[in-house]
Design an enzyme around this catalytic site. Structure first.
Site, PDB file in Angstrom:
ATOM      1  N   GLU A 265      31.728  -5.222 104.884  1.00  0.00           N
ATOM      2  CA  GLU A 265      31.991  -4.651 106.213  1.00  0.00           C
ATOM      3  C   GLU A 265      30.620  -4.469 106.847  1.00  0.00           C
ATOM      4  O   GLU A 265      29.799  -3.691 106.358  1.00  0.00           O
ATOM      5  CB  GLU A 265      32.750  -3.330 106.084  1.00  0.00           C
ATOM      6  N   CYS A 304      29.744   2.153 112.542  1.00  0.00           N
ATOM      7  CA  CYS A 304      30.064   0.727 112.632  1.00  0.00           C
ATOM      8  C   CYS A 304      31.239   0.487 113.558  1.00  0.00           C
ATOM      9  O   CYS A 304      31.471  -0.646 113.990  1.00  0.00           O
ATOM     10  CB  CYS A 304      30.350   0.161 111.248  1.00  0.00           C
TER      11      CYS A 304
END
Length: 690
Positions: A265, A304
């Site tokens: 990720e 993020c």
């Protein structure tokens, strides 16, 4: 920066069920208070035997976790969550050193504990009280039913190496640990150096609790060094961080050709799209501005999932900037999170601050225009309540950029990982979809509109580029968890630039740590392997009525077969009158005969189910406490007046509850007619005393 071991203590590692720090005066990387610059600790893994840590996970960790079922592991997660919940305040104090406000710490610490609670609950509700998971329907591979195939999930036999980012040292570790632990796979956690001291504080509490089995969690503080050198196809790596680091890890021989399972990720230029209908004054416009400001300021934009590109109708760019600037002016107080009035803290480190400034400079050089904020060091509220400069603090005021050219490459490729967002005008809904896709793959996008047609057009256009899409409008604005908040129930991850991996998503995440294997064999053999009775396997009809048996005596395959009961026209008519179900197939002979599916008037399917219950139920009080449902019901052959039915009931699956004096039993129910033709099949669900 580096410092000597004489200055401060090292952040410890926890390997082979013991705490470890470097011996002697080993130079270490210094980590500092994000607001004051005070040196907090040193970090180094020099001298750590990573090969031994991996072997400990594969042996002790695997052996100890293998002693538990899914339900037992789930209860341990619940116990751990409850324990950590009682120690949040001390973790908040540690978290403040990273520049996190109390709200930021709630997202990280409470969010991580919430993941443990969620998997503790889901594991008991959605998984069997066993060590194997079946996947999909059984496939019959022979005409006589003696050869079957199905898919099983079993835990992977290696270690789960989990490399986490600096921005969520608690949530990032626990959201990976929970599904791996539930799967039965031991974790080796590797936090990022700038905030790894908070992860170590959590691990210290976990070990003090004594809840987790030996070998199930290890912690490496500092560089992972040669860790991947010791992994093989049995192991997996879950990485959260930059795309460049992910590419380096993917290129490691043990990943590239050695079979180490790798998921990542990474970077994400997430978009939030304001629909054409969401003009100033609408609830959608207000919800959009609130979301944009939240994502720019929570964790100082170091998420993020933060909004990096605010895509709005071109005519509304100035309105959006003005409204966001006003909300920031009213609500954002920048400073040391230990000051009560502060609502936005520092970035994690001075190095991170300089990286964000450098990214902003690149954006400005590429055509971005500064609409709010400055690159200059701001005055902030200090810990003692005074306002002034903090030269050793990593502070940066919120910043908004606008773009005359919505197609400038830097806008869609350069991520400033801090309190920075770009407000970009689009010309049509199709143009908004195109611009969102230019991010090259993202974790999340928000579509803020009250127009279902707009939502549908955007969703179908961007879903293939995103791991999650939030549709935000007046109906869910108050209850929404928000653009930037992954939840344990839904997938977190995204394609392309976002890394191509998946985390969370409920039980899906547990299966990431397991191996799916196709197993072929006889019904008896598959019943023995799975603990679930398969059609064609042996039944026991001569061991007494199974409803008289508590769980301690009941066995999979215990069965009862009823006598026949004849169906009459009078029965069918009475049921139709009593229930009001006068569908013509049950009441009109001519109409029923004209239907190709019916031989004439037929019994109601639910009449047959009711009779079947009467045929298999043992009426006296006993271990069976309640019937709580039916599953997989199918009506196959109609039953006409004059025919008869019987039911065969077999104990199919037995699931004791760990915390109650009863469990669930699923019974395979088969109704057949006088000629032994299938009439109906279904599963009966009951609660049975232990």
């Amino acid at each position: 920066m580096t410092a000597t071991a004489l200055d401060v203590e090292y952040v410890p590692s926890y390997v082979r069920d013991a705490w470890w720090t470097p011996g002697g005066a080993v130079p270490g990387t210094g980590v500092r208070d994000a607001s004051t610059g005070e040196l907090l600790a040193l970090v180094s893994s020099d001298g750590l035997d990573t090969a031994a840590a991996v072997e400990h996970a594969r042996t002790t960790g695997q052996d100890e976790l293998g002693k538990y079922t899914f339900h037992q592991r789930a209860l341990l997660l619940k116990d751990l969550a409850t324990f950590l919940n009682g120690h949040r305040e001390e973790l908040y104090e540690v978290s403040a050193r990273s520049g996190a406000t109390r709200r930021d710490s709630l997202v990280d610490i409470d969010g991580g504990i919430g993941v443990l609670f969620a998997y503790g609950s889901k594991g008991r509700r959605e998984l069997p009280n066993a060590t194997v998971i079946t996947d999909g329907a059984v496939e019959t591979l022979s005409r006589d039913g003696s050869f079957l195939g199905e898919h099983l999930y079993t835990r992977r036999p290696g270690a789960a190496v989990q490399i986490n980012a600096f921005n969520f040292p608690v949530w990032g570790m626990l959201e990976k640990l929970a599904p791996a632990f539930l799967a039965g796979v031991p974790t080796i956690a590797k936090p990022a150096t700038p905030t790894g001291y908070l992860a170590a504080a959590v691990v210290r509490l976990i070990m003090e609790s004594g809840i987790l089995p030996a070998g199930s969690l290890q912690l490496i503080s500092g560089s992972a060094r040669d860790l991947l050198d010791h992994l093989d196809y049995r192991d997996m790596v879950s990485f959260t961080g930059s795309a460049s680091t992910a590419d380096t890890l993917r290129a490691h021989p043990n990943v590239a050709v050695g079979g180490v399972r790798f998921t990542a990720e990474t970077d994400s230029l997430n978009a939030a799209i304001l629909g054409p209908d969401a003009v100033p004054g609408t609830p959608e416009f207000e919800a959009y501005i609130k979301s944009l400001v939240t994502e720019v300021t929570v964790k100082a934009g170091q998420k993020c999932t933060s909004i990096r590109r605010a895509l709005v109708p071109r005519a509304l760019v100035d309105d959006v900037v003005a409204a966001a600037a006003e909300r920031i002016r009213q609500r954002v107080v920048l400073g040391d999170p230990r000051a009560a009035e502060v609502t936005m803290g520092a970035l994690a480190s001075l190095e991170q601050l300089e990286a964000v400034r450098a990214a902003v400079r690149s954006l400005l050089e590429a055509g971005g225009e500064l609409a709010l904020g400055t690159l200059d060091a701001p005055d902030v509220v200090l810990a003692d309540g005074r306002t002034g400069p903090a030269p050793d603090g990593a502070f940066m005021a919120p910043m908004l950029l606008t773009w005359p050219d919505a197609d400038a490459d830097a806008l869609h490729t350069v991520e400033a990982f801090g309190p920075v967002a770009s407000v970009v005008g689009y010309d049509s809904v199709a143009d908004a979809v195109r611009l969102a896709a230019r991010g090259g793959g993202s974790l999340v996008a928000t579509v803020c509109t009250n127009d279902p047609a707009v939502a549908a057009e955007v969703l179908t256009g961007i879903a293939g580029h995103h791991g999650r899409v939030l549709i935000l409008n007046r109906e869910d604005a108050a209850s929404s968890t928000g653009h930037g908040s992954p939840v344990p129930h839904l997938v977190h991850g995204g394609p392309g630039r976002a890394g191509g991996g998946e985390e969370l998503g409920g039980i899906r995440a547990v299966l990431h740590y397991m191996q799916r294997t196709a197993v072929q064999g006889s019904p008896n053999m598959l019943t023995a392997l799975t603990g679930i009775w398969h059609s064609g396997a042996d039944r026991r009809f001569d061991a007494g009525h199974p409803f008289r048996k508590p769980l301690s005596e009941l066995r999979v395959g215990d069965a009862v077969r009823s006598d026949l009961r004849t169906v009459t026209l009078e029965d069918i008519a009475a049921f139709a009158e009593t229930t009001g179900d006068t569908f013509y197939a049950h009441t009109d002979s001519a109409a029923a005969e004209a239907n190709p599916f019916f031989p004439g008037i037929v019994a109601h399917g639910y009449l047959l189910l009711s009779w079947a219950a009467g045929l298999f139920v043992d009426p006296a009080p006993g271990p069976v406490l309640a019937n709580y449902g039916l599953e997989n019901l199918r009506f196959i052959t109609p039953v006409a007046a004059g025919d008869a039915i019987r039911v065969t009931l077999t104990a199919k699956k037995i699931t004791p509850r760990e915390t109650d004096e009863y469990g669930e039993v699923a019974w395979d129910a088969v109704i057949t007619n006088r000629n032994d033709e299938l009439v109906a099949t279904y599963d009966v669900l009951t609660l049975v005393e232990k």
